[in-house]
Design a protein around this motif. Sequence first.
Motif, PDB file in Angstrom:
ATOM      1  N   GLU A  64       2.365  -1.362  -7.351  1.00 39.69           N
ATOM      2  CA  GLU A  64       1.111  -0.672  -7.072  1.00 39.69           C
ATOM      3  C   GLU A  64       1.128   0.692  -7.770  1.00 39.69           C
ATOM      4  O   GLU A  64       2.124   1.409  -7.729  1.00 39.69           O
ATOM      5  N   ILE A  65       0.017   1.035  -8.389  1.00 36.97           N
ATOM      6  CA  ILE A  65      -0.103   2.289  -9.119  1.00 36.97           C
ATOM      7  C   ILE A  65      -1.072   3.194  -8.368  1.00 36.97           C
ATOM      8  O   ILE A  65      -2.156   2.765  -7.983  1.00 36.97           O
ATOM      9  N   LEU A  66      -0.655   4.430  -8.144  1.00 39.54           N
ATOM     10  CA  LEU A  66      -1.517   5.411  -7.503  1.00 39.54           C
ATOM     11  C   LEU A  66      -2.315   6.121  -8.587  1.00 39.54           C
ATOM     12  O   LEU A  66      -1.743   6.689  -9.515  1.00 39.54           O
ATOM     13  N   LEU A  67      -3.635   6.074  -8.480  1.00 39.06           N
ATOM     14  CA  LEU A  67      -4.491   6.770  -9.437  1.00 39.06           C
ATOM     15  C   LEU A  67      -4.713   8.194  -8.961  1.00 39.06           C
ATOM     16  O   LEU A  67      -5.068   8.426  -7.807  1.00 39.06           O
ATOM     17  N   THR A  68      -4.496   9.155  -9.846  1.00 36.80           N
ATOM     18  CA  THR A  68      -4.626  10.572  -9.533  1.00 36.80           C
ATOM     19  C   THR A  68      -5.478  11.227 -10.625  1.00 36.80           C
ATOM     20  O   THR A  68      -4.965  12.002 -11.435  1.00 36.80           O
ATOM     21  N   PRO A  69      -6.771  10.914 -10.659  1.00 35.37           N
ATOM     22  CA  PRO A  69      -7.629  11.368 -11.761  1.00 35.37           C
ATOM     23  C   PRO A  69      -7.781  12.877 -11.883  1.00 35.37           C
ATOM     24  O   PRO A  69      -8.100  13.361 -12.970  1.00 35.37           O
ATOM     25  N   ASP A  70      -7.553  13.624 -10.823  1.00 35.76           N
ATOM     26  CA  ASP A  70      -7.688  15.075 -10.893  1.00 35.76           C
ATOM     27  C   ASP A  70      -6.364  15.787 -11.170  1.00 35.76           C
ATOM     28  O   ASP A  70      -6.328  17.016 -11.259  1.00 35.76           O
ATOM     29  N   ALA A  71      -5.292  15.037 -11.309  1.00 33.40           N
ATOM     30  CA  ALA A  71      -3.979  15.626 -11.566  1.00 33.40           C
ATOM     31  C   ALA A  71      -3.692  15.647 -13.067  1.00 33.40           C
ATOM     32  O   ALA A  71      -4.459  15.119 -13.871  1.00 33.40           O
ATOM     33  N   MET A  96       0.841  -1.183   0.000  1.00 32.61           N
ATOM     34  CA  MET A  96       0.000   0.000   0.000  1.00 32.61           C
ATOM     35  C   MET A  96       0.885   1.244   0.000  1.00 32.61           C
ATOM     36  O   MET A  96       1.877   1.304   0.703  1.00 32.61           O
ATOM     37  N   ILE A  97       0.528   2.216  -0.796  1.00 32.84           N
ATOM     38  CA  ILE A  97       1.293   3.454  -0.873  1.00 32.84           C
ATOM     39  C   ILE A  97       0.971   4.314   0.345  1.00 32.84           C
ATOM     40  O   ILE A  97      -0.181   4.594   0.627  1.00 32.84           O
ATOM     41  N   GLU A  98       2.004   4.698   1.081  1.00 31.30           N
ATOM     42  CA  GLU A  98       1.843   5.477   2.304  1.00 31.30           C
ATOM     43  C   GLU A  98       1.475   6.930   1.988  1.00 31.30           C
ATOM     44  O   GLU A  98       1.737   7.428   0.901  1.00 31.30           O
ATOM     45  N   GLN A  99       0.892   7.633   2.978  1.00 26.17           N
ATOM     46  CA  GLN A  99       0.462   9.019   2.806  1.00 26.17           C
ATOM     47  C   GLN A  99       1.619   9.922   2.398  1.00 26.17           C
ATOM     48  O   GLN A  99       1.481  10.767   1.524  1.00 26.17           O
ATOM     49  N   ARG A 100       2.777   9.753   3.016  1.00 23.33           N
ATOM     50  CA  ARG A 100       3.940  10.579   2.678  1.00 23.33           C
ATOM     51  C   ARG A 100       4.322  10.411   1.211  1.00 23.33           C
ATOM     52  O   ARG A 100       4.660  11.364   0.524  1.00 23.33           O
ATOM     53  N   GLU A 101       4.256   9.178   0.717  1.00 22.70           N
ATOM     54  CA  GLU A 101       4.573   8.919  -0.683  1.00 22.70           C
ATOM     55  C   GLU A 101       3.526   9.538  -1.598  1.00 22.70           C
ATOM     56  O   GLU A 101       3.841  10.067  -2.651  1.00 22.70           O
ATOM     57  N   ARG A 102       2.252   9.494  -1.192  1.00 23.52           N
ATOM     58  CA  ARG A 102       1.191  10.118  -1.997  1.00 23.52           C
ATOM     59  C   ARG A 102       1.458  11.616  -2.137  1.00 23.52           C
ATOM     60  O   ARG A 102       1.319  12.186  -3.206  1.00 23.52           O
ATOM     61  N   GLN A 103       1.852  12.268  -1.041  1.00 27.64           N
ATOM     62  CA  GLN A 103       2.133  13.695  -1.085  1.00 27.64           C
ATOM     63  C   GLN A 103       3.342  13.969  -1.967  1.00 27.64           C
ATOM     64  O   GLN A 103       3.358  14.912  -2.743  1.00 27.64           O
ATOM     65  N   ALA A 147      -2.053   8.568 -13.508  1.00 31.29           N
ATOM     66  CA  ALA A 147      -1.472   7.465 -12.741  1.00 31.29           C
ATOM     67  C   ALA A 147       0.000   7.741 -12.458  1.00 31.29           C
ATOM     68  O   ALA A 147       0.696   8.347 -13.271  1.00 31.29           O
ATOM     69  N   ARG A 148       0.455   7.253 -11.293  1.00 27.30           N
ATOM     70  CA  ARG A 148       1.835   7.486 -10.860  1.00 27.30           C
ATOM     71  C   ARG A 148       2.373   6.258 -10.139  1.00 27.30           C
ATOM     72  O   ARG A 148       1.613   5.485  -9.564  1.00 27.30           O
ATOM     73  N   ILE A 149       3.688   6.151 -10.160  1.00 30.20           N
ATOM     74  CA  ILE A 149       4.355   5.062  -9.450  1.00 30.20           C
ATOM     75  C   ILE A 149       5.725   5.573  -8.989  1.00 30.20           C
ATOM     76  O   ILE A 149       6.338   6.399  -9.659  1.00 30.20           O
ATOM     77  N   LEU A 150       6.175   5.097  -7.832  1.00 36.03           N
ATOM     78  CA  LEU A 150       7.508   5.433  -7.323  1.00 36.03           C
ATOM     79  C   LEU A 150       8.462   4.282  -7.618  1.00 36.03           C
ATOM     80  O   LEU A 150       8.133   3.120  -7.378  1.00 36.03           O
ATOM     81  N   VAL A 151       9.638   4.621  -8.141  1.00 35.08           N
ATOM     82  CA  VAL A 151      10.674   3.621  -8.395  1.00 35.08           C
ATOM     83  C   VAL A 151      12.026   4.224  -8.044  1.00 35.08           C
ATOM     84  O   VAL A 151      12.177   5.444  -8.009  1.00 35.08           O
TER      85      VAL A 151
END
Length: 143
Positions: free
Chosen positions: A58-65, A1-8, A69-73
């Motif tokens: 895991e891919i973070l969906l950011t429909p309003d951005a 699961m993508i953590e809040q800090r990573e989402r920010q 979609a985003r991913i950290l690597v």
Amino acid sequence: MIEQRERQSMSRIQGAIEMWICLTDSFVSVVQDGNDLNRMVVRGRRKEHLQALFPEREILLTPDADYVARILVTREEFASLVNRRITEITYDNFKGSVADPALHDLYADFWSLHRRYQENGGQRDRSGHFAWGPGDIQFTPKV
């Protein structure tokens, strides 16, 4: 699961230098993670483009951005992916190697814009542009 800090981190990248990468099965934008110099944020206009590149992540969906979609690597992981994709090139015409019709059309449009940029020496071509800027309209007095 993508953590809040990573989402920010993935949603607010300030002063980032971007890299657009056109691949036969995906178009992505890559920037440095604002919180970790060793991580990259890979952003896609379509979730499927990131899934093609990172099927296990895991891919973070950011429909309003700006990118949906985003991913950290890590830098190393992304560099390895790009290196592998370069060594796998077998085509002699990039646009002809793109199977997805919508992605092909995106690249064809991109190619046309770059061709126009090349032909006009990098000067702005505002013909067909919906707005006018300084110097775009010249008035000639009646004689």
